[in-house]
Design an enzyme around this catalytic site. Structure first.
Site, mmCIF file in Angstrom:
data_model
loop_
_atom_site.group_PDB
_atom_site.id
_atom_site.type_symbol
_atom_site.label_atom_id
_atom_site.label_comp_id
_atom_site.label_asym_id
_atom_site.label_seq_id
_atom_site.Cartn_x
_atom_site.Cartn_y
_atom_site.Cartn_z
ATOM 1 N NE ARG A 180 6.341 -0.664 3.599
ATOM 2 C CZ ARG A 180 6.769 -1.059 2.430
ATOM 3 N NH1 ARG A 180 5.802 -1.965 1.893
ATOM 4 N NH2 ARG A 180 7.667 -0.885 1.555
ATOM 5 C CD GLU B 98 -9.753 1.664 0.414
ATOM 6 O OE1 GLU B 98 -8.731 1.499 -0.308
ATOM 7 O OE2 GLU B 98 -10.733 2.189 -0.100
ATOM 8 C CG PHE C 113 -6.756 4.386 0.508
ATOM 9 C CD1 PHE C 113 -6.962 5.632 -0.315
ATOM 10 C CD2 PHE C 113 -5.874 3.695 -0.183
ATOM 11 C CE1 PHE C 113 -6.332 6.103 -1.651
ATOM 12 C CE2 PHE C 113 -4.979 3.712 -1.257
ATOM 13 C CZ PHE C 113 -5.456 5.037 -2.078
ATOM 14 C CG HIS D 205 2.386 2.864 1.802
ATOM 15 N ND1 HIS D 205 2.478 1.626 2.318
ATOM 16 C CD2 HIS D 205 3.028 2.615 0.537
ATOM 17 C CE1 HIS D 205 3.259 0.973 1.767
ATOM 18 N NE2 HIS D 205 3.529 1.538 0.577
ATOM 19 C CG ASP E 291 2.770 5.775 -4.416
ATOM 20 O OD1 ASP E 291 3.312 5.577 -5.398
ATOM 21 O OD2 ASP E 291 2.552 4.935 -3.514
ATOM 22 N NE ARG F 29 6.860 2.860 -1.414
ATOM 23 C CZ ARG F 29 6.820 3.598 -2.875
ATOM 24 N NH1 ARG F 29 6.150 4.594 -3.152
ATOM 25 N NH2 ARG F 29 6.895 2.789 -3.862
#
Length: 313
Positions: free
Chosen positions: A10, A58, A83, A109, A117, A167
């Site tokens: 990222r 989103e 998402f 992610h 998470d 991530r």
């Protein structure tokens, strides 16, 4: 021995967006209140007038991106993979895919390496979802350098692109002068005659390490980095199948519908070959440290090595 450099893919996305923004005023970046996590905040600081925070909405963000593309802009719509591909699937399919608009989806992610998470955020199904959308290009870079090059290549490509980022900080493997990124073209990272490991994303570095471990056992594995999953480099896959026979696909994604499935679709028609898929085996993930999860699910070098040893007996 020098320490291995590590960086999250990222980070390459964020850096590339800034460079693209300087070169082309049509570049617009959207995020869903996740600018810090997706690294689009880097672009926001330099070009605040071309950054749109759509909030935790989103589906709306994808609709806005579609409108911007229809107006001649080059929008990068950014969010977590769960998402971007999951929550907003209908809008991606109908508003972006169906009219084949020039929207780039930056999905961060992805996979179980999201870690703590947990399974609600660990998207192991996004490649399968995006593969099913006609005309959608899918890119899953192996390191930060490839992520930067992929983002730039996506901007130059006319059509919808799904960019998959992680991530976790992963080893930098492409910091060499001869490295070249080309859409739709896999890269042979290591030659071998006994079998071929076909990997994508963060599992590429782990597959290279596993190949070294196998070498010590007398198993010479070819390693291919498939950064572009759709369209797949079928010529390279078929060539590897004919040269080495057994193929092992490795991905931080479900074994259903991802890289392994794409390789099987190709070979079943063009060069029937035994394929073993290493990935998430039709289960949800769980909360825990990323490295521990990769080990538990057999996606680190040790796990890949052990699985290949098992099937090579």
């Amino acid at each position: 021995m020098s320490e291995i450099k590590r960086s999250a893919t990222r980070e390459g996305y964020g850096k590339a967006l800034i460079e693209l923004g300087k070169e082309d005023e049509r570049i617009v970046v959207l995020d869903s209140d996740l600018a810090a996590a997706t690294k689009t905040g880097m672009f926001q600081k330099v070009f605040p007038e071309r950054h749109i925070n759509c909030g935790i909405a989103e589906a709306n963000m994808m609709g806005i991106a579609a409108g911007l593309a229809a107006a001649g802009k080059i929008p990068f719509a950014s969010s977590f993979a769960m998402f971007a591909a999951g929550r907003a699937f209908e809008q991606v399919r109908n508003s972006i895919g169906y009219p084949h608009l020039n929207v780039k989806i930056g999905a961060s992610h992805a996979g179980i390496s999201v870690g703590e998470d947990g399974p609600t955020h660990q998207c192991n199904e996004d490649i399968a979802l995006m593969r099913a959308i006609p005309g959608m290009m899918i890119i899953n870079p192996a390191d930060v350098i490839e992520a930067e090059m992929a983002t730039k290549a996506a901007a130059a490509y006319d059509g919808p692109v799904y960019l998959r980022f992680g991530r976790l900080a992963v080893p930098v493997i492409n910091d060499r002068p001869d490295y070249k990124f080309e859409l739709g073209k896999g890269i042979v990272l290591r030659e071998g005659k006994d079998m071929t490991i076909v990997a994508t994303g963060l599992t590429v570095a782990a597959s290279l390490e596993a190949a070294e471990m196998l070498e010590a056992e007398g198993i010479h594995a070819k390693v291919i980095n498939i950064h572009t999953i759709k369209p797949l480099d079928e010529e390279l896959i078929v060539q590897a199948a004919k040269e080495t026979g057994l193929l092992v696909t490795v991905e931080e994604h479900s074994v259903i519908g991802g890289l392994g499935s794409a390789v099987c679709d190709c070979l079943s028609e063009k060069a029937p070959t035994r394929v073993v898929k290493i990935g998430i085996n039709d289960v949800f993930g769980e909360s825990g440290p990323a490295l521990e999860l990769l080990h538990k699910y057999g996606l680190d070098a040790e796990g890949i090595y052990a699985r290949i040893k098992q099937i090579s007996r």
